[in-house]
Design an enzyme around this catalytic site. Structure first.
Site, PDB file in Angstrom:
ATOM      1  N   TYR A 112       0.849  -1.195   0.000  1.00 61.31           N
ATOM      2  CA  TYR A 112       0.000   0.000   0.000  1.00 61.31           C
ATOM      3  C   TYR A 112       0.889   1.251   0.000  1.00 61.31           C
ATOM      4  O   TYR A 112       1.879   1.322   0.739  1.00 61.31           O
ATOM      5  CB  TYR A 112      -0.879  -0.034   1.258  1.00 61.31           C
ATOM      6  CG  TYR A 112      -1.647   1.224   1.476  1.00 61.31           C
ATOM      7  CD1 TYR A 112      -2.615   1.638   0.574  1.00 61.31           C
ATOM      8  CD2 TYR A 112      -1.402   2.030   2.585  1.00 61.31           C
ATOM      9  CE1 TYR A 112      -3.320   2.814   0.761  1.00 61.31           C
ATOM     10  CE2 TYR A 112      -2.105   3.205   2.788  1.00 61.31           C
ATOM     11  CZ  TYR A 112      -3.053   3.594   1.868  1.00 61.31           C
ATOM     12  OH  TYR A 112      -3.742   4.754   2.063  1.00 61.31           O
ATOM     13  N   LYS A 211     -11.768  -0.223   5.391  1.00 61.42           N
ATOM     14  CA  LYS A 211     -12.128  -0.877   4.133  1.00 61.42           C
ATOM     15  C   LYS A 211     -13.221  -1.919   4.377  1.00 61.42           C
ATOM     16  O   LYS A 211     -14.318  -1.550   4.730  1.00 61.42           O
ATOM     17  CB  LYS A 211     -10.868  -1.476   3.498  1.00 61.42           C
ATOM     18  CG  LYS A 211      -9.664  -0.502   3.484  1.00 61.42           C
ATOM     19  CD  LYS A 211      -9.828   0.672   2.554  1.00 61.42           C
ATOM     20  CE  LYS A 211      -8.774   1.759   2.703  1.00 61.42           C
ATOM     21  NZ  LYS A 211      -7.382   1.318   2.608  1.00 61.42           N
TER      22      LYS A 211
HETATM   23  C1  LIG Z   1      -6.136   1.805   3.039  1.00 62.42           C
HETATM   24  C2  LIG Z   1      -5.048   0.879   3.384  1.00 62.42           C
HETATM   25  C3  LIG Z   1      -4.200   1.135   4.472  1.00 62.42           C
HETATM   26  C4  LIG Z   1      -4.283   2.425   5.291  1.00 62.42           C
HETATM   27  O1  LIG Z   1      -5.473   2.486   6.019  1.00 62.42           O
HETATM   28  P1  LIG Z   1      -6.200   3.883   6.434  1.00 62.42           P
HETATM   29  O2  LIG Z   1      -7.379   3.388   7.207  1.00 62.42           O
HETATM   30  O3  LIG Z   1      -6.550   4.575   5.157  1.00 62.42           O
HETATM   31  O4  LIG Z   1      -5.243   4.666   7.247  1.00 62.42           O
HETATM   32  C5  LIG Z   1      -3.231   0.191   4.788  1.00 62.42           C
HETATM   33  N1  LIG Z   1      -3.095  -0.940   4.068  1.00 62.42           N
HETATM   34  C6  LIG Z   1      -3.895  -1.225   3.004  1.00 62.42           C
HETATM   35  C7  LIG Z   1      -3.691  -2.493   2.246  1.00 62.42           C
HETATM   36  C8  LIG Z   1      -4.893  -0.323   2.626  1.00 62.42           C
HETATM   37  O5  LIG Z   1      -5.665  -0.604   1.576  1.00 62.42           O
END
Ligand SMILES: *Cc1c(COP(=O)(O)O)cnc(C)c1O
Length: 374
Positions: A112, A211
């Site tokens: 990421y 997510k």
């Molecule tokens: C979005 C995401 C993050 C970061 O998370 P946030 O809640 O946006 O801070 C970390 N790892 C992955 C794989 C992501 O998709």
């Protein structure tokens, strides 16, 4: 007849006998208040900054019953003990803070983008050094760990965001442990319903609960899950100090989302698999990446950046937005971000497939794809 639900003396799931319950049941039941008269069915949002002295909580930065309910539920699904954080990145940076001065971290080159940026930031300040690897090449990852005698942490993400590469978690965990290296797995894309890294040997699981876990694109939250009590208490102390804690309302929303994770994911995955099949047959699509599970599909457009920029503006159902894992379908061309790795193709559009009717999703996509070359 027996079984936890029929035994009048049993404690509720989430507090006992979790091992016997399946993930869908845990998602619904773990982290509930006790089945006692007049207990609320759902854990309330505990809005307080402090607690009457003399107990375990003491102050709002150290603990909150609404976090605890979320942590119990996520911990039950991952098979470990969870800690809630203000965001996925709060969890990532809290974890990196615990890496010793001058130590090495081996990480996927397609992690990421925020994780890559955090590693670069730690490195620029002389705190650690990172070696970025192709996570699908198990031998190369093992060699990178062997070549760095200061390596303390193997960071894994599988599937990666947005390349959707898969790492051999079990083999890499075994190799890392043989070298005395701890293993972290960012499990945001797979969720504990498709992959349980602690069972495959990982020491720590990272989530952006923003997510799939929360699942409705209405909250930011993160989590770490660990198997080991000492690691748990080190991370908890770090969280207490850094203060990267979620609000109680955010934890409540994330828990409410988690209750339906299995139903949402099954439907989104069914849609994603079908769309991946159909996208692969379209002339404007040069390559489809779909790991066979989950709800993220990456489509590389033959027409590159221009085709991608056209596509994301030419639909009515699909929303052009970053982030992923919500009930609604969203997509974006990832290279529009300066942080995205240059090895990600310019024409790669990452689709976060939602739970709408797949025929409507396809009709909207295909009318946009058909107009690309005209
Ligand atoms: C979005 C995401 C993050 C970061 O998370 P946030 O809640 O946006 O801070 C970390 N790892 C992955 C794989 C992501 O998709």
């Amino acid at each position: 007849m027996s079984g936890p639900a029929l035994d009048p003396t049993s404690t509720p799931p989430g507090q006992a006998a979790e091992g016997a319950l399946r993930p869908a049941t845990l998602a619904v039941t773990a982290g509930r208040p006790a089945h006692d008269a007049d207990q609320p069915l759902n854990v309330p949002v505990t809005l307080t900054s402090t607690y009457v002295a003399g107990g375990d909580l003491e102050y709002g930065r150290y603990g909150n019953p609404t976090w605890t309910a979320f942590e119990d539920a996520l911990g039950a699904l991952e098979g470990g003990r969870a800690l809630a954080f203000a965001s996925g990145m709060a969890a990532v940076t809290t974890l990196l803070d615990l890496v010793g001065n001058g130590a090495g971290v081996v990480a996927p080159r397609h992690s990421y983008s925020g994780t890559i940026a955090a590693l670069a930031d730690f490195e620029a300040r002389g705190r650690l050094h990172a070696t970025l690897v192709d996570v699908t090449d198990t031998a190369a990852v093992v060699k990178a760990m062997q070549d760095d005698e200061d390596c303390a942490l193997l960071w894994l993400e599988s599937p990666t965001n947005p390349a959707l590469e898969i790492a051999d978690l079990a083999a890499l965990c075994q190799a890392a442990h043989g070298l005395g290296i701890r293993v972290v797995v960012d499990n945001t894309f797979a969720t504990p319903l498709r992959q349980r890294p602690l069972e495959l040997g990982a020491d720590i699981v990272v989530h952006s609960a923003t997510k799939f876990i929360a699942g409705h694109s209405d909250v930011l939250m993160g989590a770490l899950v660990v198997g080991d009590d000492e690691v748990h208490s080190a991370l908890k102390s770090r969280r207490d100090l850094a203060g990267a804690v979620p609000g109680p309302f955010e934890a409540w929303l994330a828990l409410r989302g988690l209750r339906t994770l299995h139903v949402r994911l099954d439907r989104a995955e069914e849609n994603a698999a079908e769309l991946a099949r159909r996208l692969a047959t379209h002339a404007e699509v040069a390559e489809v990446r779909y790991p066979g599970f989950g709800a993220i599909v990456s489509a590389v457009l033959a027409g590159g950046a221009d085709a991608g920029d056209f596509l994301v503006r030419a639909t009515s159902l699909w929303v052009h937005a970053t982030s992923l894992g919500g009930v609604e379908s969203t997509f974006e061309r990832r290279r529009r971000w300066k942080l995205e790795a240059p090895s990600i193709p310019e024409g790669l559009v990452r689709l976060s497939v939602g739970i709408e009717d797949v025929e409507d999703l396809w009709a909207d996509l295909v009318q946009a794809l058909d107009r690309i070359s005209s």
